[in-house]
Each structure stands twice: as structure tokens, then as C-alpha cells.
Design an enzyme around this catalytic site. Structure first.
Site, mmCIF file in Angstrom:
data_model
loop_
_atom_site.group_PDB
_atom_site.id
_atom_site.type_symbol
_atom_site.label_atom_id
_atom_site.label_comp_id
_atom_site.label_asym_id
_atom_site.label_seq_id
_atom_site.Cartn_x
_atom_site.Cartn_y
_atom_site.Cartn_z
ATOM 1 N N ARG A 54 0.798 -1.213 0.000
ATOM 2 C CA ARG A 54 0.000 0.000 0.000
ATOM 3 C C ARG A 54 0.834 1.267 0.000
ATOM 4 O O ARG A 54 0.675 2.126 -0.849
ATOM 5 C CB ARG A 54 -0.790 0.005 1.304
ATOM 6 N N THR A 55 1.701 1.378 0.972
ATOM 7 C CA THR A 55 2.402 2.644 1.140
ATOM 8 C C THR A 55 3.293 2.917 -0.068
ATOM 9 O O THR A 55 3.312 4.018 -0.600
ATOM 10 C CB THR A 55 3.214 2.642 2.447
ATOM 11 N N LYS A 83 25.292 -5.514 -0.282
ATOM 12 C CA LYS A 83 26.769 -5.539 -0.255
ATOM 13 C C LYS A 83 27.291 -4.887 1.015
ATOM 14 O O LYS A 83 28.492 -4.776 1.210
ATOM 15 C CB LYS A 83 27.329 -4.783 -1.471
ATOM 16 N N ARG A 104 11.229 3.396 3.891
ATOM 17 C CA ARG A 104 10.699 2.535 4.958
ATOM 18 C C ARG A 104 11.831 1.648 5.442
ATOM 19 O O ARG A 104 12.595 1.122 4.633
ATOM 20 C CB ARG A 104 9.555 1.679 4.423
ATOM 21 N N HIS A 132 4.901 6.604 11.607
ATOM 22 C CA HIS A 132 4.470 6.447 10.212
ATOM 23 C C HIS A 132 3.702 7.719 9.826
ATOM 24 O O HIS A 132 2.485 7.710 9.681
ATOM 25 C CB HIS A 132 3.576 5.204 10.105
HETATM 26 C C1 NCD Z 1 0.787 0.011 8.261
HETATM 27 C C2 NCD Z 1 2.270 -0.007 8.521
HETATM 28 O O1 NCD Z 1 3.045 -0.340 7.635
HETATM 29 O O2 NCD Z 1 2.628 0.347 9.639
HETATM 30 N N1 NCD Z 1 0.479 -0.200 6.921
HETATM 31 C C3 NCD Z 1 0.431 0.872 6.090
HETATM 32 O O3 NCD Z 1 1.386 1.550 5.891
HETATM 33 N N2 NCD Z 1 -0.760 1.170 5.569
HETATM 34 C C4 NCD Z 1 0.024 -0.862 9.148
HETATM 35 C C5 NCD Z 1 0.378 -2.315 9.225
HETATM 36 O O4 NCD Z 1 1.292 -2.794 8.568
HETATM 37 O O5 NCD Z 1 -0.317 -2.994 9.991
#
Ligand code: NCD
Length: 307
Positions: A54-55, A83, A104, A132
Site C-alpha cells: 500500500r504505502t 553488499k 521505509r 508512520h
Molecule cells: C501500516 C504499517 O506499515 O505500519 N500499513 C500501512 O502503511 N498502511 C500498518 C500495518 O502494517 O499494519
């Protein structure tokens, strides 16, 4: 001025700056065509050291819908990270090629380190169990949309409040609005971390209560924010299996809620919301996911200073 700024923590931007982003997100949502080329020639780099659908897609779609391009990896083993390259070196190089970075990382604080070495804005797309912030922008934008305001509201957060970074960021960000109350529903083992209680809730005199059963508190909520039990952050499988189905929101439980209590979820959902709830007009999580793309479009447009 948001131009050139990184977003690492939800508190990095003032509430006025957040409103600026939300206003632009609204305009884009209502008239996407008008914004479809404003990032022409710009490049987003997505550095995803931890799985995401999703993100990452949301960031990529956001940049593509602004007319820009995307480079990056979703699998660190396919990059020089495997590496042994350090984050600081990776980011120094990436900032030669791209205009904005979404990162991320499983380690708390990694995007903050990256921002220290980067010449271009870094966006924290989730760092371990920590924060987040772009999910929080999505959540605030959505709450504002359904309730017209971010003040005077009782929010239930339910599930894995210990490891769920979306909850940590949401509580932090909501602490700046007036008359916000939190009801935190979790098993004992997955309570919200002490630092959130002490440094955010207590410190700002925010009303909160903790509960173990969703049924007991359902009727007072204006928003119910469900979360997944964060399997990947558990040290042992047994604990995860024991706790994973602690809460399942179903049609029966929805009967206890206000007629205008909206259900949010950052997604992915595992078992915590029964599919039957999807047909309830108060189920708002898929619309929330779509809002996430508009908010990221607005955020990057502001960071890049494009009009
Ligand atoms: C969330 C995350 O990655 O923290 N997902 C997201 O970014 N929509 C929530 C999750 O993974 O449960």
C-alpha cells in the site's frame, strides 16, 4: 514553507502546515486533471527496506499522477544494501539522482539518519515500531473529511498498540487538537508504550482510558481505528498466535456503535475486521487508503515547491 523539508515525525509540521497539505489534497482530489503534470521531470526514489504494498504503491501512484517518475527498490537484497552499504552512503548517492525520497526501514530512526545526510527531502514511510507520519496525514485528512473537524472527538484505537506505529503517530498528531479523548483497547501484552502515555498523553493533559473489551466502550466512540497485530515484530510465534485474534470487529459489534461512528484501518487487514463489515456505510478504510494517495501527492508537491 514546506519546500525542501523532510517529514520524519508527525510533529515535524505545524497544524497550520498540515492544513496547507490537506487543502491542497482536497483540490487535487476534486480536480486531479489540473495537477497531472505539476511534477513533470521530477523523480521520487522509494527505498523500501521492509515489505509494503500500500504505502509504496501509494507513493508511486502519487508521483506518477503528478506527472513525475519513480525509481527505487522494494527488496533491499536486490540493491547495494546487500553488499553492506550504509544508509548514509545510499542516501547521498540517491540524492544525486532523485528530488524526493520515501524510505521505509525496520530500524527505528533510520529515516532520520537518512535525512541528516540527504540534500533532498526525506519522507519516513514507516520506521520499525516507531512512526508512520504519512499514514497519519492520511488518517487526519480522512477524519477531518468525515467529521469536519479534528477537535471534540473520542477516538478508539484498537489492537496492537504496542508495536503499531500508525497508532503511535496518530496519538502524537491528534494531541495538538482540542478536546480529543482516546480510548485505547488492547490486550495487556499489547498496550501503548509508556513513552506515549508519559510524553504525549499525560504531558499534554489529554483524556484517555484503557480497555480490554471493545464491546465495553464501543458506544462512546466517534472514530474506531482498528489495527493488525504486528506479526513481524514479535519475538516468538506462540505469543503472536495467542494474541492475533484478540479483536474481531463484526456486524454484531457494529450494532453497539453510534450511527455516525466511522471505522478506519491503515490496512493490511488480517482478521480484525470481518468482511461483512465492509458493506456498512461506516466502514471507511478503503476510502481512507485512496485519500492516502491524494495526501501524498499534496505533500510531495509542497516539498518540491511546485505549483
Ligand atoms: C501500516 C504499517 O506499515 O505500519 N500499513 C500501512 O502503511 N498502511 C500498518 C500495518 O502494517 O499494519
Amino acid at each position: 514553507m514546506l519546500k525542501g523539508r523532510s517529514l520524519i515525525d508527525p510533529m515535524d509540521f505545524s497544524t497550520e502546515e498540515l492544513d496547507e497539505i490537506f487543502d491542497l489534497a482536497h483540490l487535487i482530489k476534486n480536480n486531479p486533471e489540473e495537477y497531472s503534470q505539476i511534477c513533470k521531470g521530477r523523480i521520487l526514489a522509494t527505498l523500501f527496506y521492509e515489505p509494503s504494498t500500500r504505502t509504496r504503491f501509494s507513493f508511486e501512484a502519487a508521483m506518477l499522477r503528478l506527472g513525475g517518475n519513480v525509481i527505487g527498490f522494494s527488496e533491499p537484497n536486490s540493491s547495494s544494501v546487500s553488499k553492506g552499504e550504509s544508509i548514509s552512503d545510499t542516501i547521498r548517492v540517491v540524492s544525486c539522482y532523485a528530488d524526493v525520497v520515501a524510505m521505509r526501514h525496520p530500524k527505528e530512526g533510520a529515516p532520520k539518519i537518512a535525512a541528516m545526510y540527504s540534500d533532498i527531502p526525506v519522507i519516513n514511510a514507516g520506521d520499525g515500531g516507531h512512526q508512520h507520519p504519512t499514514q497519519t496525514l492520511t488518517d487526519l485528512f480522512t477524519i477531518k473529511l468525515v467529521r469536519k473537524s479534528l477537535s471534540n472527538i473520542t477516538i478508539g484505537v484498537c489492537g496492537d498498540l504496542k508495536f503499531g506505529r500508525t497508532v503511535h503517530s496518530l496519538i502524537k498528531a491528534m494531541s495538538r487538537y482540542e478536546n480529543v479523548k482516546f480510548v485505547m483497547i488492547s490486550p495487556k501484552e499489547l498496550k501503548v508504550p509508556e513513552y506515549i502515555i508519559n510524553e504525549v498523553l499525560e504531558k499534554n493533559n489529554i483524556q484517555y482510558e484503557e480497555a480490554e473489551k471493545l464491546e465495553d466502550v464501543m458506544e462512546k466512540l466517534d472514530i474506531l481505528y482498528m489495527t493488525r497485530v504486528q506479526k513481524e515484530r514479535f519475538f516468538n510465534e506462540e505469543d503472536y498466535i495467542r494474541l492475533k485474534d484478540s479483536y474481531i470487529l463484526d456486524a454484531e459489534k457494529m450494532k453497539l456503535a453510534k450511527k455516525d461512528m466511522f471505522v478506519l484501518h491503515p490496512l493490511p487487514r488480517v482478521n480484525e475486521i470481518a468482511y461483512e463489515v465492509d458493506d456498512d456505510p461506516r466502514a471507511y478504510y478503503f476510502k481512507q487508503a485512496k485519500n492516502g494517495m491524494y495526501v501524498r501527492m499534496a505533500l510531495m508537491a509542497k516539498q518540491l515547491g511546485v505549483r
